[in-house]
Scaffold this active site. Structure first.
Site, PDB file in Angstrom:
ATOM      1  N   ASP A  58       0.854  -1.191   0.000  1.00 18.10           N
ATOM      2  CA  ASP A  58       0.000   0.000   0.000  1.00 18.10           C
ATOM      3  C   ASP A  58       0.891   1.242   0.000  1.00 18.10           C
ATOM      4  O   ASP A  58       0.719   2.151   0.798  1.00 18.10           O
ATOM      5  CB  ASP A  58      -0.921  -0.003   1.224  1.00 18.10           C
ATOM      6  CG  ASP A  58      -2.081   0.986   1.111  1.00 18.10           C
ATOM      7  OD1 ASP A  58      -2.428   1.354  -0.032  1.00 18.10           O
ATOM      8  OD2 ASP A  58      -2.631   1.382   2.155  1.00 18.10           O
ATOM      9  N   LEU A  59       1.825   1.263  -0.920  1.00 21.04           N
ATOM     10  CA  LEU A  59       2.836   2.318  -0.982  1.00 21.04           C
ATOM     11  C   LEU A  59       2.248   3.552  -1.664  1.00 21.04           C
ATOM     12  O   LEU A  59       1.975   3.526  -2.862  1.00 21.04           O
ATOM     13  CB  LEU A  59       4.057   1.812  -1.752  1.00 21.04           C
ATOM     14  CG  LEU A  59       5.280   2.727  -1.769  1.00 21.04           C
ATOM     15  CD1 LEU A  59       5.900   2.831  -0.388  1.00 21.04           C
ATOM     16  CD2 LEU A  59       6.302   2.215  -2.782  1.00 21.04           C
TER      17      LEU A  59
END
Length: 270
Positions: free
Chosen positions: A172-173
């Site tokens: 979930d960058l």
């Protein structure tokens, strides 16, 4: 019943009880819960730490502690203590803690890449799920509940991809998960998987939340990511697949802004 910020009373009470119990046992002084933490209890614990409790239904966070332990402060906040049974983590607190969303966009993407390169390391042991397996499962569920035309397109694109599982990725960058700490940028809130960097950077294309994605911005970001050595076609493929999976309504993303993801998918499919 749900509060104005989307925080549900009963789950909130359960997580709050666990947090207070752990804080008492670990002799922690808890501050107010962070309002942006919609699916967990997350609050300052003293001046230098954060206590986080995740609900059992958030299976994407099952191995957050394992990933933080593996990274050990390299590219991500440091894990200080954990209670696996109570899904509780004590982690390093970022100070001053602002994220990259307020920076020039090109600089924000550069920071995300630099941080990603610290995180994207091979790992031979661990409990981590494979990104390809998880995406296959998510797409099967989406096919059962949605007739949106993007679903079939994403499923077909994914079937032709042969996902790689080379490194441990954040999962979930994006801009709001990259915080400033003591002169460094560190990632928080991973949803760790075994995968490839191109999977990880797709979420940069529809963030940050205060900036509306445009066709020009999307193409500029992809060009920057590709110029840094990532595979441009893989970025586009994962953005279509992940944008469809995340953008269409389902029980786990009721607070998402689906138009953002689906707009990016639309531009990439044209």
């Amino acid at each position: 019943m749900t509060t104005a910020d989307g925080w549900q009373w009963e789950p909130a009470r359960r997580l709050d009880r666990v947090a207070q119990e752990v804080a008492l046992e670990w002799e922690l002084r808890l501050g107010p819960r962070y309002e942006w933490a919609r699916h967990s209890f997350t609050a300052p614990a003293g001046d230098n730490a954060v206590l986080k409790v995740t609900p059992a239904e958030d299976d994407e966070a099952d191995h957050e502690g394992d990933a933080l332990a593996f990274w050990n402060g390299r590219g991500a906040v440091r894990l200080l203590r954990r209670d696996i049974g109570r899904r509780t983590l004590l982690i390093e607190r970022c100070i001053p803690g602002h994220d990259v969303s307020g920076l020039d966009d090109t600089e924000a993407v550069r920071i995300a890449l630099d941080t990603g390169r610290e995180l994207w390391r091979p790992i031979t042991r661990g409990p981590f799920k494979r990104a390809g397996d998880e995406m296959a499962r998510w797409l099967r569920g989406l096919e059962q509940r949605s007739l949106h035309p993007y679903v079939a397109i994403a499923a077909k694109r994914f079937a032709a991809m042969t996902p790689r599982h080379d490194v441990l990725i954040h999962g979930d960058l994006h801009h709001h998960n990259l915080l400033r700490h003591a002169g460094r940028w560190l990632a928080i809130d991973p949803k760790p998987l075994l995968g490839e960097p191109e999977y990880d950077v797709a979420t940069l294309l529809w963030n940050p939340l205060q900036v509306s994605p445009t066709r020009e911005l999307t193409e500029r970001r992809i060009a920057q990511l590709a110029a840094a050595g990532l595979d441009e076609q893989r970025i586009r493929d994962w953005a279509i697949v992940r944008g469809t999976q995340l953008g269409l309504p389902h029980e786990r993303n009721e607070h998402a802004a689906p138009d953002r993801q689906l707009s990016v998918v639309y531009w990439l499919l044209e």
